[in-house]
Design a protein around this motif. Sequence first.
Motif, PDB file in Angstrom:
ATOM      1  N   TYR A   1       6.128  23.659   5.440  1.00 53.11           N
ATOM      2  CA  TYR A   1       4.844  24.029   6.019  1.00 53.11           C
ATOM      3  C   TYR A   1       5.003  24.935   7.234  1.00 53.11           C
ATOM      4  N   ARG A   2       4.055  25.853   7.366  1.00 50.79           N
ATOM      5  CA  ARG A   2       4.117  26.783   8.500  1.00 50.79           C
ATOM      6  C   ARG A   2       3.582  26.156   9.775  1.00 50.79           C
ATOM      7  N   GLU A   3       2.814  25.061   9.620  1.00 47.79           N
ATOM      8  CA  GLU A   3       2.227  24.411  10.793  1.00 47.79           C
ATOM      9  C   GLU A   3       2.155  22.906  10.581  1.00 47.79           C
ATOM     10  N   SER A   4       2.498  22.158  11.618  1.00 49.13           N
ATOM     11  CA  SER A   4       2.420  20.696  11.600  1.00 49.13           C
ATOM     12  C   SER A   4       1.423  20.260  12.662  1.00 49.13           C
ATOM     13  N   VAL A   5       0.329  19.662  12.228  1.00 47.69           N
ATOM     14  CA  VAL A   5      -0.754  19.278  13.128  1.00 47.69           C
ATOM     15  C   VAL A   5      -0.703  17.772  13.323  1.00 47.69           C
ATOM     16  N   GLY A   6      -0.252  17.347  14.490  1.00 45.34           N
ATOM     17  CA  GLY A   6      -0.026  15.928  14.717  1.00 45.34           C
ATOM     18  C   GLY A   6      -1.027  15.258  15.619  1.00 45.34           C
ATOM     19  N   GLU A   7      -0.812  13.947  15.764  1.00 43.87           N
ATOM     20  CA  GLU A   7      -1.625  13.081  16.613  1.00 43.87           C
ATOM     21  C   GLU A   7      -3.104  13.115  16.223  1.00 43.87           C
ATOM     22  N   LEU A   8      -3.364  13.154  14.916  1.00 41.10           N
ATOM     23  CA  LEU A   8      -4.744  13.031  14.440  1.00 41.10           C
ATOM     24  C   LEU A   8      -5.241  11.597  14.596  1.00 41.10           C
ATOM     25  N   MET A   9      -4.310  10.668  14.729  1.00 40.89           N
ATOM     26  CA  MET A   9      -4.551   9.273  15.116  1.00 40.89           C
ATOM     27  C   MET A   9      -5.139   8.364  14.028  1.00 40.89           C
ATOM     28  N   THR A  10      -6.176   8.782  13.322  1.00 34.40           N
ATOM     29  CA  THR A  10      -6.836   7.872  12.385  1.00 34.40           C
ATOM     30  C   THR A  10      -6.965   8.502  11.000  1.00 34.40           C
ATOM     31  N   PRO A  11      -7.073   7.668   9.952  1.00 32.08           N
ATOM     32  CA  PRO A  11      -7.328   8.221   8.611  1.00 32.08           C
ATOM     33  C   PRO A  11      -8.596   9.066   8.560  1.00 32.08           C
ATOM     34  N   ARG A  12      -9.622   8.636   9.284  1.00 31.77           N
ATOM     35  CA  ARG A  12     -10.875   9.393   9.284  1.00 31.77           C
ATOM     36  C   ARG A  12     -10.662  10.807   9.799  1.00 31.77           C
ATOM     37  N   ARG A  13      -9.851  10.943  10.829  1.00 33.72           N
ATOM     38  CA  ARG A  13      -9.617  12.274  11.385  1.00 33.72           C
ATOM     39  C   ARG A  13      -8.759  13.127  10.463  1.00 33.72           C
ATOM     40  N   VAL A  14      -7.915  12.503   9.654  1.00 40.65           N
ATOM     41  CA  VAL A  14      -7.178  13.263   8.635  1.00 40.65           C
ATOM     42  C   VAL A  14      -8.170  13.819   7.611  1.00 40.65           C
ATOM     43  N   ILE A  15      -9.088  12.961   7.162  1.00 38.99           N
ATOM     44  CA  ILE A  15     -10.110  13.402   6.203  1.00 38.99           C
ATOM     45  C   ILE A  15     -10.919  14.561   6.787  1.00 38.99           C
ATOM     46  N   GLU A  16     -11.370  14.411   8.018  1.00 40.71           N
ATOM     47  CA  GLU A  16     -12.179  15.457   8.654  1.00 40.71           C
ATOM     48  C   GLU A  16     -11.396  16.763   8.783  1.00 40.71           C
ATOM     49  N   ALA A  17     -10.113  16.651   9.115  1.00 42.05           N
ATOM     50  CA  ALA A  17      -9.299  17.858   9.272  1.00 42.05           C
ATOM     51  C   ALA A  17      -9.137  18.593   7.946  1.00 42.05           C
ATOM     52  N   VAL A  18      -8.983  17.834   6.854  1.00 45.44           N
ATOM     53  CA  VAL A  18      -8.895  18.454   5.526  1.00 45.44           C
ATOM     54  C   VAL A  18     -10.211  19.125   5.164  1.00 45.44           C
TER      55      VAL A  18
ATOM     56  N   TYR B   1       0.852  -1.179   0.000  1.00 48.55           N
ATOM     57  CA  TYR B   1       0.000   0.000   0.000  1.00 48.55           C
ATOM     58  C   TYR B   1       0.891   1.233   0.000  1.00 48.55           C
ATOM     59  N   ALA B   2       0.279   2.409   0.030  1.00 50.92           N
ATOM     60  CA  ALA B   2       1.042   3.653   0.036  1.00 50.92           C
ATOM     61  C   ALA B   2       0.237   4.687   0.810  1.00 50.92           C
ATOM     62  N   SER B   3       0.664   5.935   0.744  1.00 53.74           N
ATOM     63  CA  SER B   3      -0.078   7.036   1.346  1.00 53.74           C
ATOM     64  C   SER B   3      -0.466   8.012   0.245  1.00 53.74           C
ATOM     65  N   ASP B   4      -1.756   8.276   0.123  1.00 49.72           N
ATOM     66  CA  ASP B   4      -2.244   9.323  -0.774  1.00 49.72           C
ATOM     67  C   ASP B   4      -2.213  10.638  -0.007  1.00 49.72           C
ATOM     68  N   LEU B   5      -1.573  11.639  -0.569  1.00 52.96           N
ATOM     69  CA  LEU B   5      -1.540  12.953   0.070  1.00 52.96           C
ATOM     70  C   LEU B   5      -2.733  13.734  -0.448  1.00 52.96           C
ATOM     71  N   ILE B   6      -3.678  14.013   0.454  1.00 52.45           N
ATOM     72  CA  ILE B   6      -4.980  14.530   0.054  1.00 52.45           C
ATOM     73  C   ILE B   6      -5.168  15.996   0.442  1.00 52.45           C
ATOM     74  N   VAL B   7      -5.923  16.686  -0.407  1.00 51.86           N
ATOM     75  CA  VAL B   7      -6.349  18.052  -0.143  1.00 51.86           C
ATOM     76  C   VAL B   7      -7.845  18.127  -0.434  1.00 51.86           C
ATOM     77  N   CYS B   8      -8.442  19.252  -0.163  1.00 53.22           N
ATOM     78  CA  CYS B   8      -9.869  19.435  -0.428  1.00 53.22           C
ATOM     79  C   CYS B   8     -10.086  19.588  -1.932  1.00 53.22           C
ATOM     80  N   ALA B   9     -11.014  18.812  -2.492  1.00 52.87           N
ATOM     81  CA  ALA B   9     -11.214  18.795  -3.936  1.00 52.87           C
ATOM     82  C   ALA B   9     -11.706  20.128  -4.479  1.00 52.87           C
ATOM     83  N   ASP B  10     -12.456  20.884  -3.685  1.00 51.30           N
ATOM     84  CA  ASP B  10     -12.973  22.159  -4.192  1.00 51.30           C
ATOM     85  C   ASP B  10     -12.080  23.341  -3.812  1.00 51.30           C
TER      86      ASP B  10
END
Length: 268
Positions: free
Chosen positions: A142-159, A90-99
């Motif tokens: 990056y000007r800010e590093s936001v860590g310990e989001l813990m789960t993929p779902r929380r990464v999605i929500e943060a984006v 597997y790999a990591s997709d680096l995601i941003v907001c589509a709109d």
Amino acid sequence: MLVANARMYAVNAGVRAAWTKLFALVSEKAGVPLAVIEHAAPAPLEALWRREDLGLAFICGFPFASGGFSVQPIAAPIPANPLASGKPLYASDLIVCADGPLRTLEDSFGGRIGWTARHSQSGFQALRRHLLPYVKSGASLYRESVGELMTPRRVIEAVLDDRIDIGPLDSYFHDVLKRHEPGTAARLRVVATTQPTPMPLLAASAGLDPAIVAALRGALLGLGAASAAKPVLAELCLTGFAAVELDDYRPLLVQAAALDESGYGEPG
């Protein structure tokens, strides 16, 4: 009775039910009773990996290779995604907001990046490895590093909530999301994908009877050819399972050590 858990890839309730079906097939084929348990976030995965009655549970390759948990490998899933090339990769997709305005990884520089946990291969280590060439070139990241989001779902929500501009999403989690939550997946854009590495694996307690281990492994390895398993494998975006060993994951430690030695710490 041994316990089973697929929290790492239980994308939603429907997917969690699909994993329960798969574990039931394995249990029947292996002749090993398995009780599927809840271990939802924010309960720490480390507590799950330390259980002495663990029959099947996902563990990320990096903490598995690190040796801090008394578990043994059973098998790893083979994603249907062509990226896996028929292997447990597997790999990591680096995601941003589509709109949003970001179209490339470089567009995100100067913004806010998120990551899941330091023990995560897809949510931390792979991200660092992908960004290292930019660090070496002297690029300002990056000007800010936001860590310990813990789960993929929380990464999605943060984006999607505009708390970060970009974050890493486990590519297999992303595959399952696209199948089961196409509306959510459509709100995300992939601007880069890291190099493939070994998939998180299903592991069991180290002290488990070798005969039980062999039965569970045999049942998992046989799923790809079992007609009864094809519907649930399709639901889970898998073609089957493969045998794996500790040596398959040790290169992850070498890569992480090289990153540490370079002086590059957090992804941001």
